[in-house]
Design a protein around this motif. Structure first.
Motif, PDB file in Angstrom:
ATOM      1  N   ALA A   1      11.132   6.434 -12.732  1.00  0.00           N
ATOM      2  CA  ALA A   1      10.338   6.699 -11.531  1.00  0.00           C
ATOM      3  C   ALA A   1      10.968   6.031 -10.318  1.00  0.00           C
ATOM      4  CB  ALA A   1       8.907   6.210 -11.730  1.00  0.00           C
ATOM      5  N   LEU A   2      11.382   4.775 -10.478  1.00  0.00           N
ATOM      6  CA  LEU A   2      12.032   4.065  -9.373  1.00  0.00           C
ATOM      7  C   LEU A   2      13.341   4.735  -8.979  1.00  0.00           C
ATOM      8  CD1 LEU A   2      11.457   0.304 -10.329  1.00  0.00           C
ATOM      9  CD2 LEU A   2      10.377   1.583  -8.480  1.00  0.00           C
ATOM     10  N   ARG A   3      14.057   5.259  -9.965  1.00  0.00           N
ATOM     11  CA  ARG A   3      15.315   5.950  -9.660  1.00  0.00           C
ATOM     12  C   ARG A   3      15.052   7.181  -8.788  1.00  0.00           C
ATOM     13  NH1 ARG A   3      17.348   6.802 -14.644  1.00  0.00           N
ATOM     14  NH2 ARG A   3      18.938   5.148 -14.545  1.00  0.00           N
ATOM     15  N   SER A   4      13.996   7.913  -9.093  1.00  0.00           N
ATOM     16  CA  SER A   4      13.726   9.149  -8.353  1.00  0.00           C
ATOM     17  C   SER A   4      13.189   8.899  -6.956  1.00  0.00           C
ATOM     18  CB  SER A   4      12.742  10.028  -9.135  1.00  0.00           C
ATOM     19  OG  SER A   4      11.467   9.395  -9.214  1.00  0.00           O
ATOM     20  N   ILE A   5      12.460   7.790  -6.768  1.00  0.00           N
ATOM     21  CA  ILE A   5      11.853   7.534  -5.453  1.00  0.00           C
ATOM     22  C   ILE A   5      12.592   6.426  -4.696  1.00  0.00           C
ATOM     23  CG2 ILE A   5       9.571   8.419  -6.020  1.00  0.00           C
ATOM     24  CD1 ILE A   5      10.148   4.678  -6.097  1.00  0.00           C
ATOM     25  N   TYR A   6      13.729   5.999  -5.210  1.00  0.00           N
ATOM     26  CA  TYR A   6      14.448   4.872  -4.609  1.00  0.00           C
ATOM     27  C   TYR A   6      14.771   5.095  -3.125  1.00  0.00           C
ATOM     28  CZ  TYR A   6      17.730   0.961  -4.250  1.00  0.00           C
ATOM     29  OH  TYR A   6      18.362  -0.193  -3.867  1.00  0.00           O
ATOM     30  N   PRO A   7      15.279   6.267  -2.720  1.00  0.00           N
ATOM     31  CA  PRO A   7      15.571   6.460  -1.283  1.00  0.00           C
ATOM     32  C   PRO A   7      14.331   6.321  -0.414  1.00  0.00           C
ATOM     33  CG  PRO A   7      16.686   8.127  -2.600  1.00  0.00           C
ATOM     34  CD  PRO A   7      15.736   7.422  -3.522  1.00  0.00           C
ATOM     35  N   SER A   8      13.214   6.890  -0.853  1.00  0.00           N
ATOM     36  CA  SER A   8      11.980   6.791  -0.063  1.00  0.00           C
ATOM     37  C   SER A   8      11.478   5.356  -0.002  1.00  0.00           C
ATOM     38  CB  SER A   8      10.895   7.690  -0.667  1.00  0.00           C
ATOM     39  OG  SER A   8      11.289   9.040  -0.662  1.00  0.00           O
ATOM     40  N   LEU A   9      11.566   4.657  -1.128  1.00  0.00           N
ATOM     41  CA  LEU A   9      11.077   3.279  -1.180  1.00  0.00           C
ATOM     42  C   LEU A   9      11.918   2.371  -0.295  1.00  0.00           C
ATOM     43  CD1 LEU A   9       8.899   1.550  -2.594  1.00  0.00           C
ATOM     44  CD2 LEU A   9      10.596   1.046  -4.356  1.00  0.00           C
ATOM     45  N   THR A  10      13.230   2.520  -0.351  1.00  0.00           N
ATOM     46  CA  THR A  10      14.090   1.665   0.464  1.00  0.00           C
ATOM     47  C   THR A  10      13.946   1.981   1.955  1.00  0.00           C
ATOM     48  OG1 THR A  10      15.938   3.197   0.060  1.00  0.00           O
ATOM     49  CG2 THR A  10      15.775   1.262  -1.356  1.00  0.00           C
ATOM     50  N   SER A  11      13.734   3.250   2.294  1.00  0.00           N
ATOM     51  CA  SER A  11      13.499   3.602   3.694  1.00  0.00           C
ATOM     52  C   SER A  11      12.226   2.935   4.201  1.00  0.00           C
ATOM     53  CB  SER A  11      13.393   5.121   3.849  1.00  0.00           C
ATOM     54  OG  SER A  11      14.616   5.748   3.541  1.00  0.00           O
ATOM     55  N   GLN A  12      11.206   2.903   3.353  1.00  0.00           N
ATOM     56  CA  GLN A  12       9.964   2.240   3.727  1.00  0.00           C
ATOM     57  C   GLN A  12      10.171   0.738   3.915  1.00  0.00           C
ATOM     58  OE1 GLN A  12       7.015   3.745   4.476  1.00  0.00           O
ATOM     59  NE2 GLN A  12       6.358   1.700   5.097  1.00  0.00           N
ATOM     60  N   PHE A  13      10.999   0.147   3.082  1.00  0.00           N
ATOM     61  CA  PHE A  13      11.257  -1.288   3.191  1.00  0.00           C
ATOM     62  C   PHE A  13      12.072  -1.625   4.454  1.00  0.00           C
ATOM     63  CE2 PHE A  13      10.745  -2.219  -1.630  1.00  0.00           C
ATOM     64  CZ  PHE A  13       9.372  -2.267  -1.442  1.00  0.00           C
ATOM     65  N   ILE A  14      12.981  -0.739   4.832  1.00  0.00           N
ATOM     66  CA  ILE A  14      13.706  -0.952   6.084  1.00  0.00           C
ATOM     67  C   ILE A  14      12.745  -0.861   7.271  1.00  0.00           C
ATOM     68  CG2 ILE A  14      15.453   0.020   7.634  1.00  0.00           C
ATOM     69  CD1 ILE A  14      17.037   0.801   5.125  1.00  0.00           C
ATOM     70  N   MET A  15      11.826   0.104   7.195  1.00  0.00           N
ATOM     71  CA  MET A  15      10.809   0.204   8.230  1.00  0.00           C
ATOM     72  C   MET A  15       9.957  -1.059   8.271  1.00  0.00           C
ATOM     73  SD  MET A  15       9.493   2.076  10.628  1.00  0.00           S
ATOM     74  CE  MET A  15      10.141   3.713  10.289  1.00  0.00           C
ATOM     75  N   LEU A  16       9.668  -1.622   7.104  1.00  0.00           N
ATOM     76  CA  LEU A  16       8.896  -2.859   7.037  1.00  0.00           C
ATOM     77  C   LEU A  16       9.654  -4.007   7.704  1.00  0.00           C
ATOM     78  CD1 LEU A  16       6.162  -3.765   5.715  1.00  0.00           C
ATOM     79  CD2 LEU A  16       7.539  -4.677   3.841  1.00  0.00           C
ATOM     80  N   THR A  17      10.971  -4.025   7.521  1.00  0.00           N
ATOM     81  CA  THR A  17      11.796  -5.055   8.168  1.00  0.00           C
ATOM     82  C   THR A  17      11.679  -4.970   9.682  1.00  0.00           C
ATOM     83  OG1 THR A  17      13.379  -4.984   6.333  1.00  0.00           O
ATOM     84  CG2 THR A  17      14.135  -5.951   8.394  1.00  0.00           C
ATOM     85  N   LEU A  18      11.731  -3.771  10.223  1.00  0.00           N
ATOM     86  CA  LEU A  18      11.604  -3.600  11.667  1.00  0.00           C
ATOM     87  C   LEU A  18      10.187  -3.897  12.142  1.00  0.00           C
ATOM     88  CD1 LEU A  18      13.733  -0.338  12.084  1.00  0.00           C
ATOM     89  CD2 LEU A  18      14.466  -2.720  12.300  1.00  0.00           C
TER      90      LEU A  18
ATOM     91  N   ALA B   1       0.828  -1.210   0.000  1.00  0.00           N
ATOM     92  CA  ALA B   1       0.000   0.000   0.000  1.00  0.00           C
ATOM     93  C   ALA B   1       0.861   1.258   0.000  1.00  0.00           C
ATOM     94  CB  ALA B   1      -0.932  -0.010   1.213  1.00  0.00           C
ATOM     95  N   TYR B   2       1.907   1.244   0.829  1.00  0.00           N
ATOM     96  CA  TYR B   2       2.817   2.400   0.856  1.00  0.00           C
ATOM     97  C   TYR B   2       3.638   2.487  -0.435  1.00  0.00           C
ATOM     98  CZ  TYR B   2       1.737   3.238   5.756  1.00  0.00           C
ATOM     99  OH  TYR B   2       1.088   3.529   6.935  1.00  0.00           O
ATOM    100  N   ALA B   3       4.017   1.324  -0.976  1.00  0.00           N
ATOM    101  CA  ALA B   3       4.794   1.325  -2.218  1.00  0.00           C
ATOM    102  C   ALA B   3       3.983   1.910  -3.370  1.00  0.00           C
ATOM    103  CB  ALA B   3       5.240  -0.097  -2.556  1.00  0.00           C
ATOM    104  N   ILE B   4       2.689   1.633  -3.407  1.00  0.00           N
ATOM    105  CA  ILE B   4       1.840   2.189  -4.469  1.00  0.00           C
ATOM    106  C   ILE B   4       1.917   3.708  -4.465  1.00  0.00           C
ATOM    107  CG2 ILE B   4      -0.565   2.544  -5.179  1.00  0.00           C
ATOM    108  CD1 ILE B   4      -1.106  -0.362  -4.349  1.00  0.00           C
ATOM    109  N   GLU B   5       1.773   4.300  -3.298  1.00  0.00           N
ATOM    110  CA  GLU B   5       1.784   5.760  -3.230  1.00  0.00           C
ATOM    111  C   GLU B   5       3.162   6.338  -3.530  1.00  0.00           C
ATOM    112  OE1 GLU B   5      -1.054   8.078  -2.491  1.00  0.00           O
ATOM    113  OE2 GLU B   5      -1.525   6.221  -3.568  1.00  0.00           O
ATOM    114  N   ILE B   6       4.211   5.666  -3.056  1.00  0.00           N
ATOM    115  CA  ILE B   6       5.565   6.162  -3.321  1.00  0.00           C
ATOM    116  C   ILE B   6       5.890   6.079  -4.807  1.00  0.00           C
ATOM    117  CG2 ILE B   6       8.018   5.731  -2.912  1.00  0.00           C
ATOM    118  CD1 ILE B   6       7.244   4.749  -0.104  1.00  0.00           C
ATOM    119  N   ILE B   7       5.600   4.921  -5.421  1.00  0.00           N
ATOM    120  CA  ILE B   7       5.889   4.749  -6.850  1.00  0.00           C
ATOM    121  C   ILE B   7       5.016   5.673  -7.684  1.00  0.00           C
ATOM    122  CG2 ILE B   7       5.854   3.109  -8.777  1.00  0.00           C
ATOM    123  CD1 ILE B   7       6.470   0.899  -6.732  1.00  0.00           C
ATOM    124  N   ARG B   8       3.765   5.855  -7.287  1.00  0.00           N
ATOM    125  CA  ARG B   8       2.863   6.752  -8.030  1.00  0.00           C
ATOM    126  C   ARG B   8       3.426   8.168  -8.064  1.00  0.00           C
ATOM    127  NH1 ARG B   8      -1.366  10.227  -7.019  1.00  0.00           N
ATOM    128  NH2 ARG B   8      -1.172   9.918  -4.771  1.00  0.00           N
ATOM    129  N   GLY B   9       4.021   8.599  -6.938  1.00  0.00           N
ATOM    130  CA  GLY B   9       4.626   9.927  -6.917  1.00  0.00           C
ATOM    131  C   GLY B   9       5.747  10.048  -7.926  1.00  0.00           C
TER     132      GLY B   9
END
Length: 222
Positions: free
Chosen positions: A143-160, A103-111
């Motif tokens: 798009a992934l290149r531009s939002i990569y930092p935000s997406l990876t930060s979200q994935f680290i949060m998902l890990t925790l 759900a969070y990835a959809i919004e990040i990638i959409r941006g």
């Protein structure tokens, strides 16, 4: 207060803690992979011409983003069996992480996709590229290149966030720590140790994402 530290218990149980850490990594990587797939498919559906499909994606994102992860995992584990959908704790944890992260990835990638200029898409179509090629090469990768930092930060949060999965007895680092703590009553030593282990896991994730960024998303150096 007369509390004497004794980390010998932690050292004795270190093999179990390491297995728990590996289980946490497994849950996180499986959840992240599925979340990324959900994110990409969700953005494609959000950009489709079918209003019903767009509405379903918007509803999915709003429901997941505005409810606690604990409630989501309880719903999958305790409520869905009443509808005939029963999963073991590990599968439930992966599904819950995938749904929440997706759900969070959809919004990040959409941006990121929304920042792609229409002229670039029209140029790709003018060159004879198929719509799928345009989406993959001209829209998705930049798009992934531009939002990569935000997406990876979200994935680290998902890990925790995977630590919450101990609430349904899923096997991961926190659940192993709880068992050790209940057997030994060495709360400080156990939870101090897994705090360090979670920091190491986060550092490993950041290093992996940095490596992926250098190989797939960084601009070539002239």
């Amino acid at each position: 207060m007369d509390y004497k530290l004794d980390f010998s218990v932690v050292f004795d149980e270190m093999p179990d803690l390491l297995l728990g850490a590996l289980a946490t990594l497994g849950l996180a990587l499986a959840g992240m992979t599925l979340a990324l797939i959900i994110g990409i498919l969700g953005v494609a559906a959000r950009k489709s011409r079918f209003c019903v499909l767009r509405g379903l994606v918007i509803g999915f994102v709003e429901i997941v983003r505005n409810t606690p992860f604990l409630v989501q995992i309880f719903f999958i584990f305790f409520a869905l069996p009443m509808l005939g959908l029963r999963f073991n704790p590990t599968v439930t944890a992966i599904i819950a992480l995938a749904v929440n992260g997706g759900a969070y990835a959809i919004e990040i990638i959409r941006g990121g996709v929304d920042n792609i200029q229409k002229g670039q898409i029209e140029a790709g179509l003018a060159l004879g590229l198929h719509k799928a090629q345009v989406f993959r090469l001209i829209v998705l990768k930049p798009a992934l290149r531009s939002i990569y930092p935000s997406l990876t930060s979200q994935f680290i949060m998902l890990t925790l966030t995977s630590s919450v999965c101990t609430s349904i007895a899923a096997y991961e680092l926190t659940s192993v720590a709880q068992i050790i703590e209940s057997d030994t009553f060495r709360s400080f030593e156990v939870y101090f140790t897994i705090t360090i282990m979670y920091l190491i896991i986060s550092w490993m994730m950041m290093s992996m994402f940095a490596l992926i960024n250098r190989h797939y998303f960084s601009y070539p150096v002239r």
